[in-house]
Scaffold this motif. Sequence first.
Motif, short mmCIF file in Angstrom:
data_model
loop_
_atom_site.label_atom_id
_atom_site.label_comp_id
_atom_site.label_asym_id
_atom_site.label_seq_id
_atom_site.Cartn_x
_atom_site.Cartn_y
_atom_site.Cartn_z
N MET A 1 0.83 -1.15 0.00
CA MET A 1 0.00 0.00 0.00
C MET A 1 0.89 1.25 0.00
N LYS A 2 0.72 2.04 -1.05
CA LYS A 2 1.55 3.23 -1.24
C LYS A 2 0.83 4.44 -0.65
N ARG A 3 1.56 5.21 0.14
CA ARG A 3 0.97 6.43 0.73
C ARG A 3 1.46 7.63 -0.04
N THR A 4 0.54 8.53 -0.34
CA THR A 4 0.95 9.78 -1.00
C THR A 4 0.96 10.89 0.03
N GLN A 5 1.92 11.76 -0.13
CA GLN A 5 2.01 12.88 0.80
C GLN A 5 0.99 13.94 0.43
N ARG A 6 0.49 14.57 1.43
CA ARG A 6 -0.48 15.65 1.22
C ARG A 6 0.01 16.88 1.96
N GLY A 7 -0.37 18.05 1.44
CA GLY A 7 0.01 19.28 2.11
C GLY A 7 0.48 20.30 1.09
N MET A 8 0.91 21.40 1.62
CA MET A 8 1.35 22.50 0.76
C MET A 8 2.83 22.36 0.45
N THR A 9 3.18 22.79 -0.74
CA THR A 9 4.60 22.85 -1.07
C THR A 9 5.16 24.14 -0.51
N LEU A 10 6.45 24.26 -0.52
CA LEU A 10 7.10 25.48 -0.02
C LEU A 10 6.67 26.69 -0.85
N LEU A 11 6.58 26.53 -2.16
CA LEU A 11 6.19 27.64 -3.02
C LEU A 11 4.76 28.09 -2.73
N SER A 12 3.83 27.16 -2.55
CA SER A 12 2.45 27.55 -2.25
C SER A 12 2.36 28.20 -0.86
N PHE A 13 3.18 27.74 0.07
CA PHE A 13 3.21 28.37 1.39
C PHE A 13 3.70 29.81 1.31
N VAL A 14 4.73 30.07 0.52
CA VAL A 14 5.25 31.43 0.35
C VAL A 14 4.22 32.32 -0.32
N ILE A 15 3.48 31.80 -1.30
CA ILE A 15 2.44 32.58 -1.98
C ILE A 15 1.32 32.93 -1.00
N VAL A 16 0.88 31.97 -0.22
CA VAL A 16 -0.17 32.23 0.77
C VAL A 16 0.32 33.24 1.80
N LEU A 17 1.56 33.12 2.23
CA LEU A 17 2.13 34.05 3.19
C LEU A 17 2.20 35.46 2.61
N ALA A 18 2.55 35.59 1.33
CA ALA A 18 2.62 36.91 0.69
C ALA A 18 1.23 37.55 0.59
N VAL A 19 0.23 36.75 0.24
CA VAL A 19 -1.14 37.28 0.13
C VAL A 19 -1.64 37.73 1.50
N VAL A 20 -1.44 36.91 2.52
CA VAL A 20 -1.85 37.27 3.87
C VAL A 20 -1.10 38.51 4.35
N GLY A 21 0.18 38.59 4.05
CA GLY A 21 0.98 39.76 4.42
C GLY A 21 0.50 41.03 3.75
N PHE A 22 0.13 40.93 2.47
CA PHE A 22 -0.37 42.10 1.75
C PHE A 22 -1.67 42.59 2.37
N PHE A 23 -2.60 41.68 2.67
CA PHE A 23 -3.86 42.09 3.28
C PHE A 23 -3.66 42.64 4.70
N ALA A 24 -2.70 42.11 5.42
CA ALA A 24 -2.38 42.66 6.75
C ALA A 24 -1.82 44.07 6.62
N TYR A 25 -0.99 44.31 5.61
CA TYR A 25 -0.42 45.63 5.36
C TYR A 25 -1.52 46.64 5.00
N VAL A 26 -2.44 46.23 4.12
CA VAL A 26 -3.55 47.10 3.75
C VAL A 26 -4.43 47.38 4.98
N GLY A 27 -4.65 46.38 5.79
CA GLY A 27 -5.43 46.56 7.01
C GLY A 27 -4.78 47.54 7.97
N MET A 28 -3.46 47.50 8.05
CA MET A 28 -2.75 48.46 8.92
C MET A 28 -2.87 49.88 8.39
N LYS A 29 -3.03 50.05 7.10
CA LYS A 29 -3.22 51.39 6.52
C LYS A 29 -4.66 51.86 6.70
N LEU A 30 -5.62 50.94 6.63
CA LEU A 30 -7.03 51.32 6.70
C LEU A 30 -7.54 51.49 8.12
#
Length: 129
Positions: A1-30
Motif C-alpha cells: 500500500m503506497k501512501r501519497t504525501q499531502r500538504g502545501m509545497t514550499l512555493l504555495s506556502f510562500v504565496i499564501v504568506l505573501a497574500v496574507v501579508g499584503f492584506f495585513a499591510y492594507v489593514g494596517m493602513k485602513l
Amino acid sequence: MKRTQRGMTLLSFVIVLAVVGFFAYVGMKLFPMYSEYYSVKQALKGLQGEMGIANQDPARIKDLFFRRLYISYSDNVKPENVKLQRLQKGSPGWEMTVNYEVRKSLVGNLDVVGKFHASENLTNVGDGG
C-alpha cells in the motif's frame, strides 16, 4: 500500500504568506482611517447629548467638537470640513455635518483614499446654555 504525501509545497506556502501579508499591510493602513471616523461619530453623538447644545452659537459648538476630537488624536478633520446649519424654522437646534477625505500612501505611487461623511442633529435643549 503506497501512501501519497499531502500538504502545501514550499512555493504555495510562500504565496499564501505573501497574500496574507499584503492584506495585513492594507489593514494596517485602513484601520487608523476608520478608527478616526468612529471617533468623529462618537464626538457627534457626545455633542448631541450635551445639555443646551441646541441654543449654542456655531463657534462654541465647533470648539466643543474639536476638543472632543483632540482627545482622540484625530488630525484629518479640519474646520473647513465641518458645516453647521440651522434646523427648520420653529424647531431649535443645528444639523452638524462633517465631510472629509483621508489619503494614505499604499505602495509606490498607489494611494488609498477614504471619503467619510457623518452628520448629527443637535437638538438637546436641556437647561444648560
